[in-house]
Scaffold this motif. Sequence first.
Motif, PDB file in Angstrom:
ATOM      1  N   GLY A 155       0.803  -1.215   0.000  1.00  0.00           N
ATOM      2  CA  GLY A 155       0.000   0.000   0.000  1.00  0.00           C
ATOM      3  C   GLY A 155       0.831   1.258   0.000  1.00  0.00           C
ATOM      4  O   GLY A 155       0.521   2.232  -0.701  1.00  0.00           O
ATOM      5  N   LEU A 156       1.932   1.238   0.759  1.00  0.00           N
ATOM      6  CA  LEU A 156       2.800   2.412   0.816  1.00  0.00           C
ATOM      7  C   LEU A 156       3.485   2.674  -0.519  1.00  0.00           C
ATOM      8  O   LEU A 156       3.593   3.830  -0.959  1.00  0.00           O
ATOM      9  CB  LEU A 156       3.839   2.228   1.926  1.00  0.00           C
ATOM     10  N   PHE A 157       3.936   1.615  -1.187  1.00  0.00           N
ATOM     11  CA  PHE A 157       4.574   1.812  -2.493  1.00  0.00           C
ATOM     12  C   PHE A 157       3.560   2.266  -3.538  1.00  0.00           C
ATOM     13  O   PHE A 157       3.904   3.026  -4.455  1.00  0.00           O
ATOM     14  CB  PHE A 157       5.287   0.531  -2.940  1.00  0.00           C
ATOM     15  N   SER A 158       2.322   1.815  -3.413  1.00  0.00           N
ATOM     16  CA  SER A 158       1.281   2.308  -4.319  1.00  0.00           C
ATOM     17  C   SER A 158       1.082   3.806  -4.134  1.00  0.00           C
ATOM     18  O   SER A 158       0.914   4.551  -5.107  1.00  0.00           O
ATOM     19  CB  SER A 158      -0.035   1.560  -4.069  1.00  0.00           C
ATOM     20  N   LEU A 205       0.077  11.829  -5.393  1.00  0.00           N
ATOM     21  CA  LEU A 205       0.790  12.000  -4.122  1.00  0.00           C
ATOM     22  C   LEU A 205       1.265  13.446  -3.973  1.00  0.00           C
ATOM     23  O   LEU A 205       1.935  13.989  -4.845  1.00  0.00           O
ATOM     24  CB  LEU A 205       1.998  11.053  -4.062  1.00  0.00           C
ATOM     25  N   SER A 206       0.930  14.065  -2.837  1.00  0.00           N
ATOM     26  CA  SER A 206       1.322  15.456  -2.613  1.00  0.00           C
ATOM     27  C   SER A 206       2.494  15.580  -1.638  1.00  0.00           C
ATOM     28  O   SER A 206       3.305  16.494  -1.747  1.00  0.00           O
ATOM     29  CB  SER A 206       0.127  16.262  -2.077  1.00  0.00           C
ATOM     30  N   GLU A 207       2.591  14.647  -0.681  1.00  0.00           N
ATOM     31  CA  GLU A 207       3.650  14.687   0.325  1.00  0.00           C
ATOM     32  C   GLU A 207       4.535  13.449   0.167  1.00  0.00           C
ATOM     33  O   GLU A 207       4.173  12.355   0.624  1.00  0.00           O
ATOM     34  CB  GLU A 207       3.052  14.747   1.735  1.00  0.00           C
ATOM     35  N   LEU A 208       5.690  13.603  -0.467  1.00  0.00           N
ATOM     36  CA  LEU A 208       6.573  12.474  -0.759  1.00  0.00           C
ATOM     37  C   LEU A 208       7.315  11.969   0.470  1.00  0.00           C
ATOM     38  O   LEU A 208       7.349  10.761   0.743  1.00  0.00           O
ATOM     39  CB  LEU A 208       7.577  12.887  -1.842  1.00  0.00           C
ATOM     40  N   GLU A 209       7.926  12.869   1.227  1.00  0.00           N
ATOM     41  CA  GLU A 209       8.837  12.464   2.294  1.00  0.00           C
ATOM     42  C   GLU A 209       8.171  11.638   3.393  1.00  0.00           C
ATOM     43  O   GLU A 209       8.771  10.662   3.862  1.00  0.00           O
ATOM     44  CB  GLU A 209       9.535  13.688   2.895  1.00  0.00           C
ATOM     45  N   PRO A 210       6.958  11.973   3.857  1.00  0.00           N
ATOM     46  CA  PRO A 210       6.335  11.128   4.886  1.00  0.00           C
ATOM     47  C   PRO A 210       6.138   9.678   4.440  1.00  0.00           C
ATOM     48  O   PRO A 210       6.316   8.743   5.229  1.00  0.00           O
ATOM     49  CB  PRO A 210       4.994  11.817   5.160  1.00  0.00           C
ATOM     50  N   VAL A 211       5.783   9.488   3.166  1.00  0.00           N
ATOM     51  CA  VAL A 211       5.593   8.132   2.652  1.00  0.00           C
ATOM     52  C   VAL A 211       6.934   7.407   2.578  1.00  0.00           C
ATOM     53  O   VAL A 211       7.052   6.237   2.959  1.00  0.00           O
ATOM     54  CB  VAL A 211       4.914   8.159   1.270  1.00  0.00           C
TER      55      VAL A 211
END
Length: 275
Positions: A36-39, A46-52
């Motif tokens: 799910g996280l890689f999706s 996706l708007s916020e890259l770093e948290p993911v």
Amino acid sequence: MARTLTFFIFFFVTVFLQAQQPEYLTLVKSETQLKGLFSQLYSDTLSELEPVLDSIRTKMRVALSEPGSMDFPWNGLKRIGKVDSEDRRVRIFTWHVQDDPDHYRYFGFIQVALRKGKVRLFELQDNGKAQRGIMKLDQSTEDWYGKLYYEILTHKHKRKTYYTLLGMDFNDSRSNIKSVEVITLLWNQPKFEKDMFFNGRDKVDRVVLEYTDQVSVSVRHDPDLKMITYDHLVPLHPIYSNNYEFYAPDGSFDGLEFSGGLWNLLRDIDARNRD
């Protein structure tokens, strides 16, 4: 018929027993969460890259340190690279993000198998340095020239095991880079080896091939020839000599043959029509 029935009974019993093991269920849960996280990471919205990214790295550290994680297939993680050594001692996961057309970041983990299903985990930390033409270098898991690993080869020489890694760096909007480098295990820790490639005159730490992003370049292991084969690259025009973003295959092939604990360069080999 009886043999087929026995096979299916064995298969379903094996799956059932695996499902009863808490370790297995924990890994299944981790795989689902990571999938799910890689999706999210590769979603166009996706708007916020770093948290993911932080969540992925944290979850990977935990999941890949679990006992039994090297035996778990991780088949659900289809968006990232995973390579396993032939002797099952080493497994490497790598992935990347594109910050802009000229900048990529790479991430990864190396698992080293220990006894009784235990594992040591090492995070690959991208140093962000340019890779163009760098064939002599100091490289470690903490100071890593980032790339996606897509193949690992295993060779032994004088009781020492060498793991050869074929990698891909998207580099920038004009060129791509493929590389060949070698690691060994020293006290169960990955060590990037030096002076592993001999061109008949000098020894270098790795092979680096940069070429225009308008073409495809093959760098792969050929099991029939028992060597690594790759396209011979030349400038598209003599005025572009040493300007590697304008290099492309000329139709001939070079090779690397493992002998005497080294990869030895062989020029102009016959590697055609082997795909």
